[in-house]
Design an enzyme around this catalytic site. Structure first.
Site, PDB file in Angstrom:
ATOM      1  N   ASP A   1      -5.002  -0.994  -8.295  1.00 46.65           N
ATOM      2  CA  ASP A   1      -3.648  -1.348  -8.713  1.00 46.65           C
ATOM      3  C   ASP A   1      -3.451  -2.859  -8.730  1.00 46.65           C
ATOM      4  OD1 ASP A   1      -0.699  -0.613  -9.096  1.00 46.65           O
ATOM      5  OD2 ASP A   1      -0.590  -1.757  -7.235  1.00 46.65           O
TER       6      ASP A   1
ATOM      7  N   HIS B   1       3.533  -1.262 -13.481  1.00 43.91           N
ATOM      8  CA  HIS B   1       3.151   0.136 -13.694  1.00 43.91           C
ATOM      9  C   HIS B   1       3.618   0.621 -15.060  1.00 43.91           C
ATOM     10  CE1 HIS B   1       3.669   0.517  -9.029  1.00 43.91           C
ATOM     11  NE2 HIS B   1       2.667  -0.283  -9.368  1.00 43.91           N
TER      12      HIS B   1
ATOM     13  N   THR C   1       1.332   3.441   0.075  1.00 40.75           N
ATOM     14  CA  THR C   1       0.662   4.740  -0.030  1.00 40.75           C
ATOM     15  C   THR C   1       0.241   5.298   1.320  1.00 40.75           C
ATOM     16  OG1 THR C   1      -0.072   4.216  -2.275  1.00 40.75           O
ATOM     17  CG2 THR C   1      -1.225   5.997  -1.130  1.00 40.75           C
TER      18      THR C   1
ATOM     19  N   HIS D   1      -2.432  -5.154 -11.911  1.00 40.07           N
ATOM     20  CA  HIS D   1      -1.229  -5.989 -11.962  1.00 40.07           C
ATOM     21  C   HIS D   1      -1.586  -7.381 -12.503  1.00 40.07           C
ATOM     22  CE1 HIS D   1       2.142  -3.803 -10.218  1.00 40.07           C
ATOM     23  NE2 HIS D   1       1.354  -3.313  -9.266  1.00 40.07           N
TER      24      HIS D   1
ATOM     25  N   SER E   1       4.707   2.839  -6.023  1.00 41.92           N
ATOM     26  CA  SER E   1       3.751   3.477  -5.114  1.00 41.92           C
ATOM     27  C   SER E   1       4.427   4.241  -3.992  1.00 41.92           C
ATOM     28  CB  SER E   1       2.805   2.422  -4.531  1.00 41.92           C
ATOM     29  OG  SER E   1       1.966   1.907  -5.542  1.00 41.92           O
TER      30      SER E   1
ATOM     31  N   ASP F   1      -1.580   7.539  -8.334  1.00 47.27           N
ATOM     32  CA  ASP F   1      -0.120   7.568  -8.192  1.00 47.27           C
ATOM     33  C   ASP F   1       0.588   7.163  -9.478  1.00 47.27           C
ATOM     34  OD1 ASP F   1      -0.950   4.934  -7.996  1.00 47.27           O
ATOM     35  OD2 ASP F   1       0.239   4.468  -6.224  1.00 47.27           O
ATOM     36  N   HIS F   2      -0.083   6.367 -10.299  1.00 40.24           N
ATOM     37  CA  HIS F   2       0.467   5.894 -11.577  1.00 40.24           C
ATOM     38  C   HIS F   2      -0.596   5.038 -12.251  1.00 40.24           C
ATOM     39  CE1 HIS F   2       0.745   2.111  -9.448  1.00 40.24           C
ATOM     40  NE2 HIS F   2       1.487   2.702  -8.526  1.00 40.24           N
TER      41      HIS F   2
END
Length: 491
Positions: A270, A446, A138, A274, A85, A313-314
């Site tokens: 995110d 990620h 971020t 995870h 991130s 971002d991913h």
């Protein structure tokens, strides 16, 4: 004479053709007008699968996917194909690739000017909003400059000194430097924030009462569920402020004659991925989309002055829309049986189990699992989410691991593949529920797949096509009339 006239005409035609070709080769500016108000939305961990799952769950298109300009964005960091991130946010904030963990610095640790700082320098008001701690990777990449994202105290000091107008969402992770890793200790960061003129609010009533006359604001939700973050949207209570509400209030406070720049992050998409919790990820993706709706409502009132960019971002978790056990079928409604996030289950059910003086029997948990996730141990398979014998065995084995305290602390690769460092029982429950919905996972981290970017408004056409995440910032600089190149900070 006729021959000379022919040659003159030919030369004129040739010159005309050359002029047209020259004009065609001149780069056309992305927009003839600079947007006064700019929104940059970042769904942390939000790849194509997360958006698809949210759309299928809600049975309606996301606002994000109805925006007229759509692009595909690559995400590698400078030193690793699968980004983090901090590196991704730095790329999007500064237009420069960097190493994993860097915050608004290049790989050699030279500070970079962020697009938010450029906006502030141009007289625009600036807002930073996030559903996780406001000093997380971020949001930090838009106002801080540190070699490591874990330097929370230094980031908190940078926030206090930024002069930005509106910070909102989660709290601060280390304002008193309890970790002891300050580059230069300058006292309690929260005291410095107050000293520098910020009004700090922590309740819904205080938040609702905010007006543009309040000046600079730091608005923190009253309940920070985990690591200084807002609760998952599925756990949110009436007293909690949603990401959409933080965004809407930001518009109210930031709107002015010189315009504004606001970055809004949906950070817990995110975190849920995870942990391989599809329901929590979907609910937070929908909450993020509602925040975009607030910006779009503003855009409709100011279409000639506004630009909205939405990206990620991913991807996180390697979410797969498709599971071998259901073959081609998906059953997204299955996820509606889940009432609370994995974190809430850990903080309430699992914590209370571990506090008992005697280890409870697994049978005593069956009704709790059914109540919170819909997974049934008895009943009709046609009318319930009836667990199969091997699934029950999987839960029983995970329960034993949980009660022993086994998490990622174990170096056993098999244990990590099964549970990823999360509570074994909780992650086993979400895995089984997700699989029954037709969703699977390949990772607890990620992935390197490209993500989607969409846009609407002044200059939005620049964001169609395929490009790198550094182009998020570089294109925006161009649209703002700034030279599209990374800018190094002057000490």
């Amino acid at each position: 004479m006729k021959k000379m006239a022919f040659h003159l005409k030919s030369k004129c035609n040739l010159l005309f053709i050359m002029l047209i070709c020259t004009l065609l080769m001149i780069p056309v500016c992305a927009t003839a007008k600079t947007p006064k108000n700019i929104f940059l939305f970042i769904g942390d961990g939000m790849g194509f699968p997360q958006k698809t799952a949210a759309e299928q769950y809600s049975k309606s298109p996301l606002m994000i996917d109805t925006l007229p300009y759509q692009g595909v964005t690559t995400t590698p960091a400078s030193n690793r194909f699968i980004t983090g991130s901090a590196a991704a946010a730095t790329a999007m904030a500064c237009g420069k690739k960097t190493s994993i963990g860097r915050i608004a610095m290049d790989a050699d640790m030279t500070p970079l000017v962020t697009i938010a700082e450029m906006a502030k320098e141009r007289g625009m008001k600036v807002g930073i909003v996030s559903s996780v701690s406001i000093d997380h990777a971020t949001p930090a990449a838009f106002y801080a400059h540190v070699p490591s994202r874990s330097q929370y105290y230094d980031i908190d000091i940078a926030l206090a000194k930024s002069g930005f107008d509106y910070f909102a969402g989660g709290g601060l992770k280390d304002p008193a430097n309890k970790k002891g890793n300050a580059t230069n200790f300058e006292g309690d960061a929260m005291e410095l924030i107050l000293k520098n003129g910020y009004k700090v609010v922590r309740t819904r009533d205080e938040f609702n009462a905010l007006s543009p006359e309040a000046g600079k604001v730091l608005a923190i939700n009253g309940w920070l569920q985990d690591s200084g973050a807002l609760p998952y949207d599925m756990d949110r209570t009436e007293s909690d402020i949603s990401l959409a509400e933080f965004t809407d209030k930001g518009i109210e406070l930031l709107e002015n004659d010189n315009g504004f720049f606001m970055m809004v992050e949906g950070g817990k998409i995110d975190w849920a991925c995870h942990a391989n919790d599809a329901a929590a990820a979907i609910k937070d993706t929908l909450a993020f989309d509602k925040a975009v709706e607030k910006a779009y409502a503003f855009y409709k009132k100011h279409p000639e002055d506004t630009l909205i960019i939405v990206t990620g971002d991913h991807e996180c978790g390697g979410m797969s829309i498709g599971f071998a056990g259901t073959q081609y079928e998906t059953y997204f409604d299955v996820l509606k049986h889940q009432k609370i996030s994995f974190t809430q289950f850990d903080q309430t059910i699992i914590k209370s189990l571990k506090e008992k003086t005697e280890t409870p029997a697994f049978d005593s948990l069956k009704s709790v699992i059914t109540e919170n996730f819909g997974l049934a141990f008895t009943g009709d398979e046609k009318n319930t989410l009836l667990l199969k014998p091997h699934e029950v065995a999987q839960l029983e084995a995970a329960f034993v691991k949980t009660m022993k305290g086994d998490t990622e602390g174990s170096n056993d690769p098999e244990t990590y593949l099964l549970y990823g460092g999360y509570e074994p029982l909780t992650v086993s429950i979400t895995h089984i529920l997700n699989q029954k919905a037709g969703i699977a996972w390949t990772s607890y981290n990620h992935t390197g797949v490209p993500i989607a970017t969409s846009a609407v408004g002044i200059g939005a056409e620049s964001y169609q096509g395929a490009y790198d995440n550094t182009d998020i910032a570089l294109k925006l600089m161009d649209i703002m009339g700034i030279k599209a190149a990374p800018v190094y900070a002057v000490n």
